[in-house]
Structure formats: structure tokens, C-alpha cells
Design a protein around this motif. Sequence first.
Motif, short mmCIF file in Angstrom:
data_model
loop_
_atom_site.label_atom_id
_atom_site.label_comp_id
_atom_site.label_asym_id
_atom_site.label_seq_id
_atom_site.Cartn_x
_atom_site.Cartn_y
_atom_site.Cartn_z
N SER A 2 5.53 42.38 36.35
CA SER A 2 5.38 40.97 36.79
C SER A 2 5.89 39.87 35.63
CB SER A 2 3.80 40.27 36.93
OG SER A 2 3.18 40.20 35.89
N LEU A 3 6.44 40.47 34.68
CA LEU A 3 6.91 39.53 33.68
C LEU A 3 8.40 39.10 34.08
CD1 LEU A 3 6.03 38.71 30.66
CD2 LEU A 3 7.61 40.59 29.84
N LYS A 4 8.61 37.68 33.88
CA LYS A 4 9.70 37.24 34.02
C LYS A 4 10.52 36.59 32.93
CE LYS A 4 8.57 35.64 38.93
NZ LYS A 4 8.41 34.59 39.84
N VAL A 5 9.90 35.96 32.09
CA VAL A 5 10.18 35.54 30.91
C VAL A 5 9.69 36.34 29.42
CG1 VAL A 5 10.45 33.44 29.31
CG2 VAL A 5 10.35 33.31 31.77
N PHE A 6 10.47 36.72 28.73
CA PHE A 6 10.36 37.44 27.42
C PHE A 6 10.90 36.85 26.37
CE2 PHE A 6 10.56 41.25 24.91
CZ PHE A 6 9.37 41.31 24.19
N LYS A 7 9.92 36.30 25.26
CA LYS A 7 10.57 35.49 24.12
C LYS A 7 10.16 36.21 22.84
CE LYS A 7 11.23 31.20 26.32
NZ LYS A 7 10.99 29.69 26.15
N LEU A 8 10.96 36.76 22.15
CA LEU A 8 10.54 37.57 20.71
C LEU A 8 11.13 36.89 19.70
CD1 LEU A 8 9.00 39.65 19.07
CD2 LEU A 8 10.61 41.25 20.01
N LEU A 40 0.66 38.01 34.40
CA LEU A 40 1.55 37.65 33.25
C LEU A 40 2.95 37.38 33.90
CD1 LEU A 40 1.15 36.75 30.36
CD2 LEU A 40 1.53 39.05 30.00
N GLN A 41 3.36 36.31 33.49
CA GLN A 41 4.92 36.25 33.94
C GLN A 41 5.70 35.82 32.85
OE1 GLN A 41 5.55 33.39 37.09
NE2 GLN A 41 3.85 34.12 38.48
N GLU A 42 4.98 35.10 31.70
CA GLU A 42 5.88 34.80 30.63
C GLU A 42 5.16 35.21 29.38
OE1 GLU A 42 7.12 30.54 30.21
OE2 GLU A 42 7.18 30.49 32.31
N LEU A 69 15.51 36.42 28.75
CA LEU A 69 15.34 37.03 27.46
C LEU A 69 15.69 36.19 26.33
CD1 LEU A 69 14.55 39.52 26.03
CD2 LEU A 69 16.78 40.38 26.24
N ASN A 70 14.69 35.92 25.40
CA ASN A 70 15.22 35.09 24.23
C ASN A 70 14.92 36.03 22.81
OD1 ASN A 70 15.04 33.33 22.18
ND2 ASN A 70 14.36 31.65 23.18
N LEU A 71 16.00 36.30 22.12
CA LEU A 71 15.62 36.96 20.88
C LEU A 71 16.35 36.06 19.76
CD1 LEU A 71 16.82 40.47 22.39
CD2 LEU A 71 14.50 39.73 21.76
N SER A 72 16.26 34.88 19.79
CA SER A 72 16.75 33.82 18.83
C SER A 72 15.86 33.98 17.52
CB SER A 72 16.68 32.68 19.25
OG SER A 72 15.25 32.18 19.49
N HIS A 73 16.61 33.60 16.35
CA HIS A 73 16.18 33.75 15.13
C HIS A 73 15.62 35.11 14.40
CE1 HIS A 73 16.27 29.11 15.10
NE2 HIS A 73 15.59 29.33 16.53
N ASN A 74 16.65 36.01 14.75
CA ASN A 74 16.18 37.35 14.27
C ASN A 74 17.43 37.93 13.43
OD1 ASN A 74 13.59 38.30 15.50
ND2 ASN A 74 14.64 37.72 17.63
N LEU A 96 18.78 39.35 34.74
CA LEU A 96 18.74 38.19 33.79
C LEU A 96 19.68 37.01 34.20
CD1 LEU A 96 19.31 39.79 30.15
CD2 LEU A 96 17.14 38.79 31.20
N GLU A 97 19.08 36.03 33.89
CA GLU A 97 19.72 34.54 34.17
C GLU A 97 19.95 33.90 33.15
OE1 GLU A 97 17.60 32.71 37.43
OE2 GLU A 97 17.59 34.38 38.83
N THR A 98 19.01 34.07 32.22
CA THR A 98 19.17 33.34 30.91
C THR A 98 18.82 34.16 29.83
OG1 THR A 98 18.00 31.51 31.77
CG2 THR A 98 18.09 31.25 29.54
N LEU A 99 20.06 34.21 28.78
CA LEU A 99 19.95 35.11 27.60
C LEU A 99 20.52 34.20 26.48
CD1 LEU A 99 20.00 37.67 26.30
CD2 LEU A 99 22.57 37.75 26.68
N ASN A 100 19.38 34.05 25.46
CA ASN A 100 19.39 33.52 24.18
C ASN A 100 19.33 33.98 22.85
OD1 ASN A 100 19.15 31.45 22.08
ND2 ASN A 100 17.58 30.49 23.30
#
Length: 458
Positions: free
Chosen positions: A248-254, A208-210, A280-285, A304-308
Motif C-alpha cells: 500500500s506504500l505510495k511515498v517512501f522517504k529515507l 500505510l501509504q507514507e 521516492l526521496n533519498l535526499s541528503h545521503n 514513480l512520479e516524483t524522484l528527489n
Amino acid sequence: MLIRMQQPAASDRSTAIPSLYPSQASPTADSKYKHCIAEDPEWSLVTVPCLTELCLQHIADHFEKNPILDRLLPEHQRKVLDRLSTGLPLTVTANLISDEDYWKRCCTERWQVCNISNYGYSWKRMFFERHLENILKHFIPNTTDPNQVLEVIPLCKDYVQKLEVDQLLPPVKVDQKEEMDDLSDMGLEEVSTHHYDLGVLITALPHLQELHLSYGVKDCGMNFQWNLFNFTYQDCCNLAVAVKKCHSLKVFKLTHSTVDDDKTRLLVRNLLDHPCLVELNLSHNLIKDKGARAVGKLINHSRLETLNLYNNQIHHLGAQALAQALAKNSTLISLNLRLNCVEDEGGKAIGRALLTNTTLKSIHLGSNNLSGPTAILFSQVLAKNTTLTSINFSCNHLGLDGGKHLLDGLAENKALTEFDLRLTEVGQETEFLIHQIVWSNQEAARLGSLQQPLAKLL
């Protein structure tokens, strides 16, 4: 098959005896006494299948009870796979059939839209990821049998790399509406609305990567209740522990999950020093300054390379904490703070950080109540920073003076290829001149990308 021969009359029996020599045979006798009458008028010797075809069809028809495939010749395997039903139990097909054509039939017969490019161009991966997602989207705690998830894990664990679950149901039934309203009035909604614990599942998927999650209900219609969208603290605890163990997780969006400051800090504590997490994506919270401060700590204790953080409630104190981390960071490439309220104090702090940061390529500060002071500082960023390629200031109040300062800063800038100034009140002429410079940078970057392969060949 019953074949009846027409018998000749007694007076003609002497003439009905066939001659041993063809030249002496009578055409009239042949047509009269050798005519066959079949019971099935449509029967033909041509339609009788050969024994091999009968065997292959038998294997396909009884594959569930006796799955024979590896012992067949390649051409026979192909024929059996083409005849197999897509409704066979996964316990039979999951680890036995790797043929992509078979899994393509399984996907296209089940879903109308199948974009294989989103699944590494693997039909088998698509089937198992979407099959597992469907189970999770319709899982109702305390109602659905947990074995539905546990039984599919050993079947899909080698193929699932990404999970996108845009609905997680709480243990609420339609006929319990009045009871749930009473509990809500008593402040007991936390007790009864915990979602399914994903810990067992996530930790059992080695590839699991995403992971994309939204704790809410889609298409609830007339059965709308606020507690259907309640991401509880216990839910957050369970999820944080699971994500920490998923190395193994590379992309986490909550997203869209009412994540507040306390839950953000809990997540961050478990994500610190994660070995693989890059997005890491924590948008709309509902993240505010304290949550943003925790995320700032995460920036410099992870890869982290991308933070939303799009569409939260971050103000200038939270932006200053993020800027402080950004000034020292060497991995972050993209930062999205759109639809917050960092204002000029936060905007200037981020600008000062970008005077020293040499890795960030994209920043989105749209709809943050920014004005001229932020534009003035970013003019210095444009004149000095050679890494930023994309800036978005849309829907702010930069004004005419702010636009002129940005134009002056861009005079010697050769790196910026995207600059969004829609609805920023900088003036049409200034916006046009800025876009001319950005377009020139785009052309130079495009030509440079075309020349690189040629240089390697030479």
C-alpha cells in the motif's frame, strides 16, 4: 439531613396547634414554630442531581472497568464522552470510541501544535500516528521492551496512514561511551549499532501509504558519537524487505541516513515493480554514480512520479544514467538533482532526454556546476518541449551567453511558468526579460484555469 423543630413553651402549646383553616393561622406562630435549622447551611434542594446524571457520571468514572457506551441514548453518549478522561488506556478507547471531539481533547492535551490538515482532518488518525511515532523515536534496541510496539499495533493499525520518524536510536547508552569507542577503534561498530527492525510493524499496517525515516539522533548534545548516525547494511536489508512487502506504500522517504551506493542498489532491488510507489526521496545521503545508475533502472521499472536525489554525490556518469531512463519514461513528473555535481556532461545528457520526454513537468538542477553548454542545449528544450512548467538553474555559472540562448529559446514557449535563475550570472537585463515571459505564461495559465469551469457550465 437532620431537621430540628423548635418546641413551644408549655404555656403556649394551646396556641401552637395549627388551625385547619389558613385564614385562622397566626403569622407570628408560623414564623416562630416552623423555622428549619439545617446541618449544612449551603445545602439546597436545587443542587441535587437527577438519577440519570448520577448514573452517567458513574459510567464515566468507571469506564475503564466497565465501558458502557453503545447501549446509551445518543444524548447520553455525548455527556459520557465529554466527561471521559483522556488518560484512559488505549486498550479501552482505541476500538470503542470514534468520536472526534474526544480524540481532539486527547491530541490538544498532549501536544501544543496540532495541524489536523496533515492527517486528513481526522483527530483520531493524528493521535495514533503521533503516538506510534513517539514510541519509535524513543525505542532503544536491547533496552526497550519490544512489546511496547507489538501491543500498540492491533490498536492503531486501522488508523495509521503515514509515519514520520525523524529519529531512530541505536543500542547505545550514555554509560557505554568508552566501550563503544573501543569497539569503533576495532572496526566493530556494525555489530553493535543495528537499529530497531521495522519489518514487523510496517507489514502489519494495512493502510500505510507514507513512510518518512531518518536514521540518526536528534539533540544528542555532549553525547555525540558518529556511530549514532550509522545506517548499517543490516538495517538497510531489514528496511528493504519490509518496504517490498508493504504493497500500500505510495511515498517512501529515507533522508539524512548515510545511504551509499551499495545500500541504494539493495533498496532498488526490492522496489522494482512496486505496485503503488509514486514518490521516492533519498535526499541528503551519500549516493554516487553507481547508486544513481540503480535509481535510473528503477525509474523505468516502477510507477514513480516524483524522484528527489537532492544533496548527494552524483556526477556526470550518474546523471547520464538517469537521463537515459528519463528519455524512455512516461510517468515521472518531478526530478530534483539539486546540490550534486553533474556538470555540463550530465546537464547536456538530461537536456537531450527532455527533447523526447513528454511527461516531466519540474526539474531542479541548482548547484550542479553547470555552465554555458548546458544552457545552450536547454534553449532547444525550451523551444521544443511543451510539458515542462518549472526549471531551476540557481547557483550555476551559465554566463551572459548562456542567458541569451535561454531567452531565445523562450521566445515561443507558452508552458514554462517557473524559471529560477538566481546567481547564474546571466545578467540583470536578460533575467528581467526572461521573467517577463514567464510571468506572461503564468497569467495565461491562470486565466485558462478560470475559464475551464465556465466552459463546463456552458
